[in-house]
Design an enzyme around this catalytic site. Structure first.
Site, PDB file in Angstrom:
ATOM      1  N   SER A 129      52.108 -19.199  24.531  1.00 47.44           N
ATOM      2  CA  SER A 129      50.803 -19.832  24.384  1.00 47.44           C
ATOM      3  C   SER A 129      49.765 -19.205  25.313  1.00 47.44           C
ATOM      4  O   SER A 129      49.491 -18.022  25.229  1.00 47.44           O
ATOM      5  CB  SER A 129      50.944 -21.329  24.627  1.00 47.44           C
ATOM      6  OG  SER A 129      49.750 -22.011  24.335  1.00 47.44           O
ATOM      7  N   ASP A 269      43.088 -18.984  22.433  1.00 52.28           N
ATOM      8  CA  ASP A 269      44.123 -18.780  23.459  1.00 52.28           C
ATOM      9  C   ASP A 269      45.187 -17.816  22.945  1.00 52.28           C
ATOM     10  O   ASP A 269      45.039 -17.202  21.882  1.00 52.28           O
ATOM     11  CB  ASP A 269      44.726 -20.121  23.903  1.00 52.28           C
ATOM     12  CG  ASP A 269      45.692 -20.706  22.888  1.00 52.28           C
ATOM     13  OD1 ASP A 269      45.590 -20.373  21.680  1.00 52.28           O
ATOM     14  OD2 ASP A 269      46.568 -21.495  23.281  1.00 52.28           O
ATOM     15  N   ASP A 273      46.226 -21.433  18.789  1.00 55.69           N
ATOM     16  CA  ASP A 273      46.147 -22.830  18.355  1.00 55.69           C
ATOM     17  C   ASP A 273      45.099 -23.628  19.124  1.00 55.69           C
ATOM     18  O   ASP A 273      44.864 -24.799  18.841  1.00 55.69           O
ATOM     19  CB  ASP A 273      47.513 -23.531  18.415  1.00 55.69           C
ATOM     20  CG  ASP A 273      48.136 -23.551  19.807  1.00 55.69           C
ATOM     21  OD1 ASP A 273      47.478 -23.098  20.768  1.00 55.69           O
ATOM     22  OD2 ASP A 273      49.285 -24.018  19.933  1.00 55.69           O
TER      23      ASP A 273
END
Length: 477
Positions: A129, A269, A273
């Site tokens: 992430s 990012d 998401d």
């Protein structure tokens, strides 16, 4: 002797290839509340990925009880993602299941493919992430939009790996490649009248991440004037870390918005998401404001529908939903909790302070491009700047998140509840939230760190600052 990241990665890959099926040490700390995540290759490596592939496949077989199993696997563009894909895929194949490889993609693309093409056996997204490039990990779904978290399967996977509860299947699976970019673009363009949109100037920073593959394709049929920052995929993230919530990572975007006199600035990012917005002056727009503005519009278009926000979300969100004719639902922080709640209660739309936005039509998963196009549509229709659209929702002063390292979290929460429960509306679905007529606060334990997270909001700035100090003194004792 110092080893740089590239050298360390290369050496680890060679070593892991030799020892792929040998004894393994699993650091239990890589199992977080919502995913598996750690440093590569010390904590997360090809060998660990192999075991995760075995464990997840066994879990799917126990749940599905079908002969043919197809597990979807996507990956972000970190340098460590290809070796992790090899380890993970081998674990799945050796356990008798097929791998449907999406290649490099974003998390929303992964969720889309899993549901759109009806891969009901579940899947794994290789990503860390918004974390720095030396990290990587795995987001696991049993079926979209339901991620497997610590309460619904990650603990089971951890125990299976530690106990080595696996057998090599006599019939091995295969790897199939599936291209989804064009279908994903088509899906996101659906329902928008781009012919009526003004040729607005938009600067988009994808920060050398996997979101960069989408931008040229999704905007080429529009009149929008796009300036794309850092489009080249580079897993070192040389221009800035892939955390779009940190203001220091938005400096280049701010400069470009002002330089090009753009109408809007946008940043994604690491796995695409999360999406954040800057106005025409390069000023950060709080995701709380974006959620309130969009929920207001959608509530007017869909009266009576439910909208979700979290315990740290601004009061303006519930007010905007009600004013628009919708029904607000307040819930726990975290994408896995929100997605389950949305699916259970058939909720139309929701947003978090972290820049995650969820939509029912996107299989109750993150829908960053829907949010972007909806905002651009509102700007075109109203002929207003984004700052003008945001202004009616800027009614409160928000502290932002303040973190405290605390040994006894439960004791602190009890003390705060005793102090503030009189005269306030108490909510305890995620830590403690207490609402008063002119201010509110939420204190909740972090799911990943030994800290308490505080948020305070008030009608007057001085009151907000006063209450932050007051609560801070109680937390610190």
């Amino acid at each position: 002797m110092k080893i740089n990241y590239r050298e360390r990665q290369s050496r680890a890959k060679m070593k892991i290839k030799v020892n792929l099926k040998g004894e393994s040490f699993i650091n239990s700390k890589i199992f977080k509340s919502y995913d598996i995540r750690g440093k590569y290759p010390e904590e997360v490596n090809e060998q660990v990925a192999y075991k995760i592939g075995q464990a997840f496949t066994k879990m799917v077989k126990q749940r599905r009880k079908v002969k043919k199993i197809d597990i979807v696997v996507g990956q972000d563009n970190r340098l460590s993602s290809p070796p992790l894909f090899r380890g993970l895929s081998q674990g799945i194949i050796d356990s008798g299941a097929n791998v449907v490889s999406l290649g490099v993609c974003t998390a929303p693309m992964f969720y889309f493919a899993s549901k759109h093409y009806k891969f009901d056996d579940g899947g794994i997204m290789i990503t860390a992430s918004h974390n720095p490039p030396q990290y990587n990990g795995f987001k696991i779904v049993k079926e979209v939009p339901i991620p497997i978290d610590s309460q619904t399967g990650l603990e089971k996977i951890k125990k299976m790996i530690i106990k080595e509860e696996f057998k090599i299947s006599k019939t091995k699976g295969k790897i199939f490649k599936k291209s989804i970019l064009q279908e994903y673009v088509k899906f996101n363009l659906k329902g928008f009248d781009f012919a009526r949109m003004l040729p607005l100037r938009v600067v988009i920073d994808t920060g050398n991440t996997s979101s960069g593959i989408i931008i040229p394709e999704i905007f080429k049929k529009t009149k929008l004037k796009i300036a794309h920052l850092f489009p080249r995929l580079d897993g070192n993230y040389p221009n800035h870390p892939p955390d779009c919530l940190k203001k220091e990572n938005l400096k280049q975007l701010q400069k470009e918005v002002l330089k090009k006199k753009a109408d809007l600035g946008v940043a994604f990012d690491g796995d695409g998401d999360r999406i954040v917005f800057l106005d025409e002056q390069g000023k950060f727009i709080s995701p709380n404001i974006i959620t309130a503005a969009l929920a207001s519009t959608l509530a007017k278009e869909n009266p009576g529908e439910k909208f979700i926000y979290t315990v740290r979300g601004s009061k303006i969100i519930s007010e905007a939903i009600k004013e628009g004719g919708g029904r607000p639902v307040i819930w726990r922080v975290g994408h896995s909790y929100i997605k389950r709640k949305m699916r259970k209660d058939n909720i139309l739309f929701g947003g978090e302070a972290s820049g995650h936005y969820y939509l029912r039509e996107h299989y109750f998963s993150e829908a960053p491009f829907f949010v972007l196009f909806k905002i651009l549509g509102e700007m075109s229709q109203s002929k207003k700047k984004i700052s003008e659209l945001a202004k009616p929702f800027q009614r409160y002063f928000h502290s932002g998140e303040v973190n405290f390292k605390v040994k006894d979290k439960k004791k602190v929460l009890k003390t705060l509840e005793k102090k503030f429960s009189k005269g306030g509306k108490v909510l305890k679905i995620d830590g403690l939230r207490v609402d008063f007529p002119d201010w509110w606060f939420n204190v909740r334990p972090s799911h990943t760190e030994p800290v308490l997270r505080l948020v305070v909001e008030a009608k007057i700035k001085k009151l907000m600052e006063k209450k932050v100090k007051e609560i801070k003194s109680i937390i610190l004792g």
